[in-house]
Design a protein around this motif. Sequence first.
Motif, mmCIF file in Angstrom:
data_model
loop_
_atom_site.group_PDB
_atom_site.id
_atom_site.type_symbol
_atom_site.label_atom_id
_atom_site.label_comp_id
_atom_site.label_asym_id
_atom_site.label_seq_id
_atom_site.Cartn_x
_atom_site.Cartn_y
_atom_site.Cartn_z
ATOM 1 N N ALA A 41 0.831 -1.205 0.000
ATOM 2 C CA ALA A 41 0.000 0.000 0.000
ATOM 3 C C ALA A 41 0.865 1.255 0.000
ATOM 4 O O ALA A 41 0.428 2.313 0.439
ATOM 5 C CB ALA A 41 -0.941 -0.003 1.195
ATOM 6 N N ASN A 44 2.724 2.390 -4.813
ATOM 7 C CA ASN A 44 1.974 1.443 -5.634
ATOM 8 C C ASN A 44 1.231 2.246 -6.710
ATOM 9 O O ASN A 44 0.193 2.859 -6.432
ATOM 10 C CB ASN A 44 0.985 0.666 -4.754
ATOM 11 C CG ASN A 44 0.210 -0.379 -5.530
ATOM 12 O OD1 ASN A 44 0.060 -0.292 -6.743
ATOM 13 N ND2 ASN A 44 -0.299 -1.368 -4.813
ATOM 14 N N LEU A 47 -2.579 1.506 -7.020
ATOM 15 C CA LEU A 47 -3.368 2.063 -5.926
ATOM 16 C C LEU A 47 -3.477 3.581 -6.073
ATOM 17 O O LEU A 47 -4.561 4.160 -5.893
ATOM 18 C CB LEU A 47 -2.733 1.699 -4.588
ATOM 19 C CG LEU A 47 -3.397 2.283 -3.334
ATOM 20 C CD1 LEU A 47 -4.859 1.887 -3.238
ATOM 21 C CD2 LEU A 47 -2.639 1.850 -2.084
ATOM 22 N N VAL A 63 -10.246 -1.696 -1.967
ATOM 23 C CA VAL A 63 -9.197 -2.632 -2.390
ATOM 24 C C VAL A 63 -9.696 -4.051 -2.176
ATOM 25 O O VAL A 63 -9.913 -4.487 -1.037
ATOM 26 C CB VAL A 63 -7.895 -2.396 -1.607
ATOM 27 C CG1 VAL A 63 -6.824 -3.391 -2.070
ATOM 28 C CG2 VAL A 63 -7.406 -0.968 -1.799
ATOM 29 N N VAL A 89 -0.362 -5.686 4.094
ATOM 30 C CA VAL A 89 -1.181 -4.755 3.322
ATOM 31 C C VAL A 89 -2.404 -4.330 4.108
ATOM 32 O O VAL A 89 -2.786 -3.147 4.107
ATOM 33 C CB VAL A 89 -1.602 -5.392 1.978
ATOM 34 C CG1 VAL A 89 -2.629 -4.522 1.271
ATOM 35 C CG2 VAL A 89 -0.395 -5.586 1.083
ATOM 36 N N GLU A 92 -1.257 -1.716 6.415
ATOM 37 C CA GLU A 92 -0.890 -0.490 5.695
ATOM 38 C C GLU A 92 -2.124 0.278 5.235
ATOM 39 O O GLU A 92 -2.185 1.514 5.338
ATOM 40 C CB GLU A 92 -0.029 -0.842 4.472
ATOM 41 C CG GLU A 92 1.450 -0.926 4.724
ATOM 42 C CD GLU A 92 2.219 -0.885 3.423
ATOM 43 O OE1 GLU A 92 2.724 0.198 3.060
ATOM 44 O OE2 GLU A 92 2.296 -1.927 2.738
ATOM 45 N N CYS A 93 -3.096 -0.446 4.684
ATOM 46 C CA CYS A 93 -4.318 0.223 4.222
ATOM 47 C C CYS A 93 -5.053 0.879 5.385
ATOM 48 O O CYS A 93 -5.565 2.002 5.258
ATOM 49 C CB CYS A 93 -5.226 -0.775 3.506
ATOM 50 S SG CYS A 93 -4.686 -1.208 1.838
ATOM 51 N N TYR A 100 -10.164 -2.060 2.707
ATOM 52 C CA TYR A 100 -9.515 -3.286 2.211
ATOM 53 C C TYR A 100 -10.218 -4.473 2.849
ATOM 54 O O TYR A 100 -10.553 -4.447 4.039
ATOM 55 C CB TYR A 100 -8.037 -3.271 2.606
ATOM 56 C CG TYR A 100 -7.256 -4.545 2.354
ATOM 57 C CD1 TYR A 100 -6.513 -4.705 1.198
ATOM 58 C CD2 TYR A 100 -7.237 -5.580 3.294
ATOM 59 C CE1 TYR A 100 -5.764 -5.856 0.974
ATOM 60 C CE2 TYR A 100 -6.514 -6.735 3.085
ATOM 61 C CZ TYR A 100 -5.778 -6.868 1.926
ATOM 62 O OH TYR A 100 -5.043 -8.011 1.709
#
Length: 790
Positions: A41, A44, A47, A63, A89, A92-93, A100
Amino acid sequence: MLRPDLLPDHLAERVTTHSAAGMAAGAGEFVLYWMRTAVRAHENPALDTALALSRTLQRPVFVYHALSERYPYAADRHHTFILEGARDVEAECAARGIGYAFHLERPGHRQPALRQLAERACLVITETMPVPPLDWLTDSLADQAPCPVWSVDTACVVPMPLVDKAHTRAFAFRDDTANIRRERLRRPWPEVTPAHPPFVPAALPYEPVVLATADIPALVAQCEIDHGVGPVPHTRGGSRAGYARWDEFTRSGRLDRYAAKRNDATIDGVSRMSAYFHYGMVSALRVARECAALAGDGPAKYLDELLVWRELAYAFCYWHASPTTLEGIPAWARETLATHERDHRDVLSWERLARGKTGDALWDATQQSLVRHGELHNNVRMTWGKALPLWSENAEQALERLVDLNHRYALDGRDPASYGGLLWCLGQFDRPFTPPVRVLGTVRPRPTSEHRKRLDLQAYRRRVERPAMPSAPSVLVVGAGVSGLACARTLTDHGFSVTVLEKGRGVGGRLSTRREGAWRFDHGAPLMHFGDARTRRFVQSWEQDGYLAALGDAHTGRGAMSTWPKHLAADLTVKTGVQVQQLVQGQHAGARWQVQDQHGVTHTADVLVLAIPAPQAVALLGGAPPSALMALQEVRMAPCWSTMVVFDAPPPVRLTEQLRAGELTWADERVARCVAMTALPGRPTADAWVAQASATWSRAQLERAAEEICAEVTPVLCAHLETAGTVLHAASHRWRYARTEQGVDSPCLWSATQGVGACGDFAMAFPQAASDLERAWLSGVAMAGRILGG
């Protein structure tokens, strides 16, 4: 109309549109980012493209990250690595305020979620991955979705769409893209700030997996994938692990020494970052910028590998019509390989190659590196690949095997960089070499005999033969039937120390061959059937190597049914004639389990596997088996009386013509199934038969003496066969636990906390399996998978 030029330049140059040009964004609820090969994330481009268009379209970003059971070479290794990466991820999101939700395909969770989400989206963004199956899946979604579908290059510093053609030589690619590369390396990556609060669609068409608290090994075990390729504990998935490895590589000074040390496979001279680049857990853009900021031959050489050879392969696959086939190699290479197609070669089976049993010490060591560690040092990978044509029927089969062995075992397999290296072995990105050699013609040769002269083979073998698990447990397997052998063999191939204890005189259980004087009988399972795709490559190898023979839609052991289990046991430590009397759990000589046999000998191990009939396993475990194994008490097994008869003359031709795969069936429960031994390949010429009674009749007669059963069944068999021949020999054998009548809906049973498991044909979680024996094999492999999962 939605167009890439609405984006900032650094994003627009990376976009490939898969829907009709200028297609209007749909009236959907959200921008859908279908995450696949940029499992991060940060930095990217896909993204950020979704976030930028989210602001333009005034729709939130969601996501969608999924893991299918159906991708090629799906196995515990890839699944575990991806799930570990997805856990990072997810965090991170959450930190960036981006919605996500992860979808893991498994029994009960196989909804067509992507298609359903695309129907609700105004735009779908995904990553550009120009090799099958991901490129096909992208185009397929674009054909069906009511909204535009775009892909974005997240892998390369020089965006694939800007390259303009499929280069076939590295020097030309390096020169043609030099200016773009130089300019892009100077750019910091400007991340896009989300314009909306975190968004997850209402009424998701799947139940998300919360990865922060998920038991990843247990989730992987539920999936219908190949459990015989274990995870690689020393290479954990995820951005945190990937950047930690990169930081260690640079801080240790190994990057500075890279140019000088990179070709020595016996030392830590390379970064071992390719798996993280492959899954996009680490940004190649960030690594390239950091490397470009350093002076010296090491960073310069690393950049050349990362940005020229790697990106050459990506751009080639993007621009070439058939980059993953023989059409992807130059015409001169195809011609010379075709010219030498009739050259002598020793064609080896897939299994011998996959298990590293070719007899070539260097090649076998490289294959062990793949099997056990999921990686292959680039310098030996080229030698590994060049050998495969010498053991394959032709160039087409050689390429199939290159792809299979690399993609199945290597964590960095299945992307354009992999295909670049594999096709190089057949002449791609190279020139002709003269004089021509056997099989390869003018394709550059790279014999293992020459490579051994510049490699300390013993040091390399010590490096690759160790198990990937730092402290691999010792394992005791009780039972040398198909399930126990499958489990022990899989663990042994991964470097574990395994001992198999078997009460009988030989291996195979129901597949054992009984000798009665001059005659031999396959009195347990004379025939077997296979139907699961996971066993297909093994069955083909067993046929090729002469352990199995096809008989209609069935298989049998060549020469004797015991031929196959003997092959499975060939590389294992098996102790026969050992009757386990008692199990004791607790620390003893550093091991968790003590197993006492009938001679008073104690065998110890960290992990215990019971690969014996469920009632026997329950009896050994006593009145309080571990809760994870309680389901064994639900298993119900049926007995079978087998009667072996030899006549001095065959039955009428009319009956022998009715044999299907050597088998006759009758409504009479005493001889419900009858197999002619003489109809099976390699069996004695005497007219020998095995008659097996039904489960109902066998259960009713279970405690009768074998002599009584033989006296009753033999004349019945004579009557059904209508033979006037004299009975030369007859005997009966009771299989108390012949078939599973009621099993457990699980691939195997496993208690990680107590280090004990059970496997066998009671495992009913294999809907494609065509027989008890195939279920036993798959269950044994699944049991090994649980142990390999840690």
